[in-house]
Enzyme design. Structure first.
Site, PDB file in Angstrom:
ATOM      1  CG  ASP A  14     -23.992 -19.742 -10.267  1.00 15.12           C
ATOM      2  OD1 ASP A  14     -24.698 -19.836 -10.703  1.00 15.12           O
ATOM      3  OD2 ASP A  14     -24.337 -20.528  -8.894  1.00 15.12           O
ATOM      4  CD  GLU A 221     -31.613 -20.386 -11.058  1.00 15.77           C
ATOM      5  OE1 GLU A 221     -32.008 -20.808 -10.008  1.00 15.77           O
ATOM      6  OE2 GLU A 221     -31.160 -20.422 -12.367  1.00 15.77           O
TER       7      GLU A 221
HETATM    8  O1  FUB Z   1     -25.251 -22.680  -8.612  1.00 15.14           O
HETATM    9  C1  FUB Z   1     -26.478 -23.173  -7.817  1.00 15.14           C
HETATM   10  C2  FUB Z   1     -27.051 -21.893  -9.182  1.00 15.14           C
HETATM   11  O2  FUB Z   1     -27.321 -22.413 -10.029  1.00 15.14           O
HETATM   12  C3  FUB Z   1     -27.305 -21.084  -8.804  1.00 15.14           C
HETATM   13  O3  FUB Z   1     -27.978 -20.849  -7.303  1.00 15.14           O
HETATM   14  C4  FUB Z   1     -28.388 -21.147  -9.858  1.00 15.14           C
HETATM   15  O4  FUB Z   1     -28.213 -18.783  -9.500  1.00 15.14           O
HETATM   16  C5  FUB Z   1     -27.963 -21.021 -11.145  1.00 15.14           C
HETATM   17  O5  FUB Z   1     -26.918 -20.856 -11.738  1.00 15.14           O
END
Ligand code: FUB
Length: 319
Positions: A14, A221
């Site tokens: 991320d 996301e």
């Molecule tokens: O790293 C945890 C979660 O996985 C992140 O918040 C999302 O965007 C995904 O990459």
């Protein structure tokens, strides 16, 4: 393009990259080297702290500035220190992070510091009215900062459609409009939402908001905002189809018209990115699970150069 992770002594994911004080700083999640059972809620992502990294040259040596914030130092947080971001305003640095509170509800916190390399001191409470995950903060040319955030499934965005947490709220389906990423101006002190939350609506080729079933275009996301040639580029993960897609608008509020794919699926379930300009070139930071041999919660940050066409489209990268 480099195919190697830029950080190899830890698992990281991320990545939110920014240029501060003429260096590239990368603010990633710190994946733990543990065994964990994968669930739709993302229970395998059990992160507890953050490190900051920086580099003087694109693809050059990376400095690990160490742990800059730990869950045990955040009074309201209990677990799941997921994808963070950082911003600079008036010489101060702001670190934004999601975490589950003691009721297992995701909130977004802010921590402040005097250096882009941290450490950061958390505010005693999460941002008022915050929920869900993956904050991304964009500071426009006029100094106004905006926050974009959200993630469906384990990120709990679907649990907030009526203004309070509903553990049983269903996700929209089929031709219903998809859930949107949330966004708002930040207050001048960068610590709170400066206005009511709004939807960052993505329009499909028919000019209508994308539907829940349009899994190659709908927001899942990992939002990011950058500006190129005066146009606002909203980019994000499509989750189940594992793309980094992008959509553009003349306004940071959107609506954003879907334009294409920046990154095709990397190894591993999640995909998450940021885009930054450094010394006149543009770079994509992203992650994959190649260094762990494909274990979804043991990811590694990579970078690649991106290029734009005359019509503003971005050339797709195939990792
Ligand atoms: O790293 C945890 C979660 O996985 C992140 O918040 C999302 O965007 C995904 O990459």
């Amino acid at each position: 393009m480099s195919t190697k992770p830029i950080i190899t002594h830890l698992f990281t994911a991320d990545p939110s990259a920014h240029v501060f004080d003429d260096r590239i700083y990368v603010y990633p999640s710190h994946d733990r080297d543990i065994d964990a059972q994968a669930t739709d809620e993302g229970d395998e992502y059990q992160m507890v702290d953050y490190h900051v990294f920086s580099m003087e040259e694109a693809f050059g040596p990376v400095t690990d500035h160490g742990c800059v914030l730990h869950v045990k130092d955040v009074p309201w947080a209990a677990a799941k220190m997921w994808a963070p971001d950082a911003a600079k305003k008036n010489g101060k640095y702001y670190f934004y992070f999601p975490a589950k509170d003691k009721d297992e509800i995701f909130r977004i916190g802010v921590a402040t510091g005097d250096s882009p390399a941290g450490p950061f001191s958390p505010q005693p409470r999460p941002m008022k009215g915050s929920y869900s995950i993956d904050p991304a903060v964009f500071v426009d040319d006029d100094g106004q900062a905006y926050i974009y955030f959200g993630g469906i499934w384990g990120g709990q965005l679907q649990n907030w459609v009526n203004g309070s947490f509903d553990p049983d709220a269903p996700l929209p389906e089929g031709s219903q409009p998809a859930l949107s990423c949330k966004m708002a101006k930040l207050t001048d002190d960068m610590l709170e939402f400066g206005e009511e939350l709004k939807d960052a609506v993505i329009l499909g080729p028919d000019g209508k908001p994308v539907s829940a079933q349009d899994e190659e275009r709908r927001f899942f996301e990992g939002p990011w905002m950058h500006k190129y040639n005066g146009l606002y580029y909203f980019s994000y993960s499509t989750g189940t189809t594992h793309l980094i897609a992008y959509a553009t608008s003349e306004s940071p509020y959107g609506p954003f018209t879907h334009r294409g794919t920046i990154l095709t699926p990397p190894q591993g379930w999640t995909t998450h990115h940021s885009i930054v300009e450094y010394k006149g070139r543009w770079y994509l930071f992203y992650h994959d699970a190649s260094m762990s041999g494909g274990i979804n919660h043991k990811r590694s940050v990579k970078m690649a150069e991106i290029t734009y066409n005359a019509d503003g489209t971005i050339n797709t990268i195939d990792p």
